[in-house]
Enzyme design. Structure first.
Site, short mmCIF file in Angstrom:
data_model
loop_
_atom_site.label_atom_id
_atom_site.label_comp_id
_atom_site.label_asym_id
_atom_site.label_seq_id
_atom_site.Cartn_x
_atom_site.Cartn_y
_atom_site.Cartn_z
N HIS A 1 -10.38 -4.82 -3.54
CA HIS A 1 -9.08 -5.12 -2.95
C HIS A 1 -9.25 -5.45 -1.47
O HIS A 1 -10.16 -4.96 -0.81
CB HIS A 1 -8.10 -3.95 -3.10
N PHE A 2 -8.36 -6.30 -0.99
CA PHE A 2 -8.26 -6.62 0.44
C PHE A 2 -6.99 -5.97 0.98
O PHE A 2 -5.94 -6.07 0.36
CB PHE A 2 -8.16 -8.13 0.67
N HIS A 3 -7.10 -5.36 2.14
CA HIS A 3 -5.94 -4.88 2.88
C HIS A 3 -5.49 -5.97 3.84
O HIS A 3 -6.32 -6.56 4.54
CB HIS A 3 -6.28 -3.67 3.76
N ASN B 1 -13.24 -2.88 1.87
CA ASN B 1 -14.29 -1.87 1.84
C ASN B 1 -15.05 -1.94 0.51
O ASN B 1 -14.45 -2.11 -0.54
CB ASN B 1 -13.67 -0.48 1.99
N ASP C 1 0.86 -1.19 0.00
CA ASP C 1 0.00 0.00 0.00
C ASP C 1 0.89 1.24 0.00
O ASP C 1 1.89 1.30 0.74
CB ASP C 1 -0.91 0.00 1.23
N ILE C 2 0.53 2.23 -0.82
CA ILE C 2 1.35 3.44 -0.95
C ILE C 2 1.27 4.32 0.31
O ILE C 2 2.16 5.15 0.55
CB ILE C 2 0.90 4.23 -2.21
P1 AMP Z 1 -9.74 1.77 0.23
O1 AMP Z 1 -10.14 2.89 1.14
O2 AMP Z 1 -10.07 0.42 0.83
O3 AMP Z 1 -10.29 1.93 -1.17
O4 AMP Z 1 -8.17 1.82 0.17
C1 AMP Z 1 -7.44 2.18 -0.96
C2 AMP Z 1 -5.98 2.03 -0.64
O5 AMP Z 1 -5.25 2.10 -1.85
C3 AMP Z 1 -5.40 3.10 0.29
O6 AMP Z 1 -4.89 2.47 1.45
C4 AMP Z 1 -4.31 3.75 -0.55
O7 AMP Z 1 -3.18 4.12 0.21
C5 AMP Z 1 -4.00 2.68 -1.57
N1 AMP Z 1 -3.44 3.16 -2.84
C6 AMP Z 1 -3.94 4.12 -3.64
N2 AMP Z 1 -3.16 4.27 -4.73
C7 AMP Z 1 -2.17 3.36 -4.62
C8 AMP Z 1 -1.04 3.01 -5.42
N3 AMP Z 1 -0.77 3.65 -6.57
N4 AMP Z 1 -0.22 2.03 -4.99
C9 AMP Z 1 -0.47 1.40 -3.82
N5 AMP Z 1 -1.52 1.67 -3.02
C10 AMP Z 1 -2.35 2.64 -3.41
#
Ligand code: AMP
Length: 140
Positions: free
Chosen positions: A101-103, A88, A32-33
């Protein structure tokens, strides 16, 4: 009208960079960025869908398998014993990137990781009707 591809589709297509930790035919995983804690990883199906229930069965099955493998790798690599898996669906439910996506978020000994406030309600008084409605709605 077609929606613009999400940042995750651009990553899957190799058009945007990522720190990739895993890839198979259906799934990719990368750092995650904006990590909540060290080792925060996203596990993403290559199938372009917004919400989890919209995935094909094949994609969902592959995603579940990859999720378990990547969780094992994160535990081993970071030394965390504990972690949260977060997923989410929809902007009101805190989805920012409109691609499933899964965190995987390690909970480290220093306390870093996901903080959750969980406001538990009362058990439903119409549980039987609710159960019946959900059971009838499970896709075959
Ligand atoms: P969500 O709120 O579940 O949609 O989380 C989206 C996640 O994507 C966040 O934790 C961001 O930090 C992550 N994210 C957004 N752009 C990128 C990227 N280019 N590379 C890696 N993670 C990203």
């Amino acid at each position: 009208m077609t929606n613009a591809p999400s940042i995750f589709t651009r990553i899957i297509n190799g058009e945007s960079p990522c720190h990739k930790v895993y890839e198979d035919a259906h799934t990719i995983a990368f750092l995650d960025i904006g990590p909540v804690s060290r080792g925060h990883v996203l596990v993403v199906p290559k199938e372009e869908r917004v919400r989890l229930h919209e995935l094909s069965e094949a994609s969902a099955a592959a995603l579940g398998s990859a999720l378990q493998k990547v969780a094992a790798a994160v535990v081993k690599a970071t030394g965390c014993a504990d972690y949260n898996v977060l997923q989410n669906n929809g902007a009101p439910a805190h989805q920012a990137v409109m691609h499933v996506h899964f965190h995987i978020i390690p909970k480290h000994a220093d306390g870093s990781g996901l903080g959750i406030r969980w406001d538990a309600g009362k058990a439903p008084t119409d549980a039987a009707a609710l159960v019946e409605a959900i059971r009838k709605s499970v896709p075959c």
